[in-house]
Design an enzyme around this catalytic site. Structure first.
Site: not given
Length: 383
Positions: A125, A127-128, A243, A369
């Site tokens: 994946q 993504y980040s 996920e 957070e």
């Protein structure tokens, strides 16, 4: 296996799956928490379950899956936990496949789903990014249309098991003139595409499961666009929801607590009021998490899943896992400084590695957070 497993009673279904695991699951994989199947081991597991008729329990039958009810899918997971099975990510089968079924073209489904089903293709994946992790919508990896392809440039980070993946699904920015949640598209790419390189990241546990992925003028065919152009955020949100359901499960905290109980017993600390008081508090946390997970599962069976609750469940699960891993090190005291401390001479569990695996769990798939903000906004009626 040709019988519709949904027709079995839950008890009969559980007994059949348990029996298959006991007869076929490799003994060397039975190291919970710290063992994750990757590469050839993951392919072997997918082939085993495919050939035995257990692969893809959530997939509809029209795509080769079992089409199991959510209730029976949960039984599968419970029995794997009971059998002390290793973790398996299965990004292709669990994350990408539902997206292709909903947003993909017929050609994409025909090309990719069978290879995922048979364990031939492993996916990762993308993504980040270095400056777009929890705030994923700020991603900057660009894709510019160039004839019948997209020209992709940028970098992804914390890409799990990219080093042994065959393909990657990746979020890219295709429009910079709209708000950040818009202008994002969802592409599929082969890992051996020219210009695509992978650099492993060594973590605290001395593992390189996480990677950086670099795109330098990588040409991805336009036919590999999933969903509409500039609408990849909608696709991504659906995938992240799936996920976070799995990341909020009580499996790892529960398994870690079992280790803590064994340690307290083997080290003769059952009469230590301080130790048992902390253990009792952690037990209550695990019990509460399991109860919440059961409620969420019941709601999901009815088709009523609240994203805010998923976020809260992920926070509770990962923080409980961290708390228990810390208490494990407290209990083993000075032995925590050893290279690979265990419960006993015959135990394969590296106790310090449990701690190292727990540390990043509050960051991946949405930092605690961020999840708390989502929950707070939902409670206050903000979108």
């Amino acid at each position: 296996m040709t019988q519709d497993l949904n027709l079995l009673s839950n008890d009969a279904f559980r007994a059949r799956w348990r029996g298959w695991l006991e007869q076929n699951y490799p003994a060397e994989w039975r190291i919970p928490i710290i063992r994750r199947l990757a590469g050839d081991e993951e392919r072997r597991w997918h082939r085993m379950t495919y050939e035995a008729g257990w692969r893809a329990p959530a997939w509809p039958k029209q795509y080769g899956g079992l089409g199991l009810s959510l209730e029976k899918q949960l039984i599968l997971n419970e029995e794997m936990e009971r059998h002390r099975c290793a973790r398996v990510l299965d990004s292709g089968g669990v994350l990408l496949a539902p997206v292709l079924m909903k947003y993909g073209t017929d050609a994409q489904r025909s090309r990719y789903l069978p290879a995922i089903l048979r364990g031939e293709d492993l996916w990762c994946q993308g993504y980040s990014e270095p400056n777009a992790g929890s705030d994923l919508a700020s991603l900057r990896t660009s894709a510019v249309r160039d004839g019948e392809a997209f020209l992709v440039n940028g970098q992804k980070i914390w890409t799990t098991l990219a080093g042994c993946a065959d393909r990657i699904f990746v979020l890219v920015r295709t429009n910079k003139e709209v708000k950040k949640q818009a202008g994002i598209s969802f592409l599929l790419a082969d890992m051996d595409t020219p210009g695509l390189t992978v650099r492993p990241i060594l973590n605290l546990a001395d593992e390189d499961e996480l990677c950086e992925v670099f795109f330098e003028n990588v040409r991805i065919p336009a036919e590999n666009l999933v969903g509409a152009l500039d609408q990849g955020w909608t696709v991504a949100k659906a995938l992240l929801g799936d996920e976070r359901i799995s990341n909020g499960a009580p499996t790892l905290p529960r398994q870690a607590f079992e280790v803590l109980e064994q340690l307290i017993e083997t080290r003769g600390l059952a009469e230590d009021a301080g130790v048992t008081d902390r253990a009792a508090s952690l037990f209550c946390d695990v019990h509460d998490l399991a109860a919440l997970h059961s409620q969420v599962a019941d709601a999901a069976i009815r088709g009523e899943v609240d994203n805010a609750v998923l976020g809260m469940m992920k926070v509770l699960a990962t923080e409980a896992f961290q708390d228990i891993s810390e208490e494990i090190l407290n209990v083993i005291d000075e032995d925590a400084g050893l290279q690979s401390p265990t419960i006993g001479a015959e135990s394969p569990l590296d106790l310090r590695k449990i701690y190292m695996i727990a540390r990043p769990s509050t960051i991946y798939a949405g930092a605690s957070e961020v999840q708390r903000n989502i929950v707070s906004n939902a409670l206050m009626g903000k979108s």
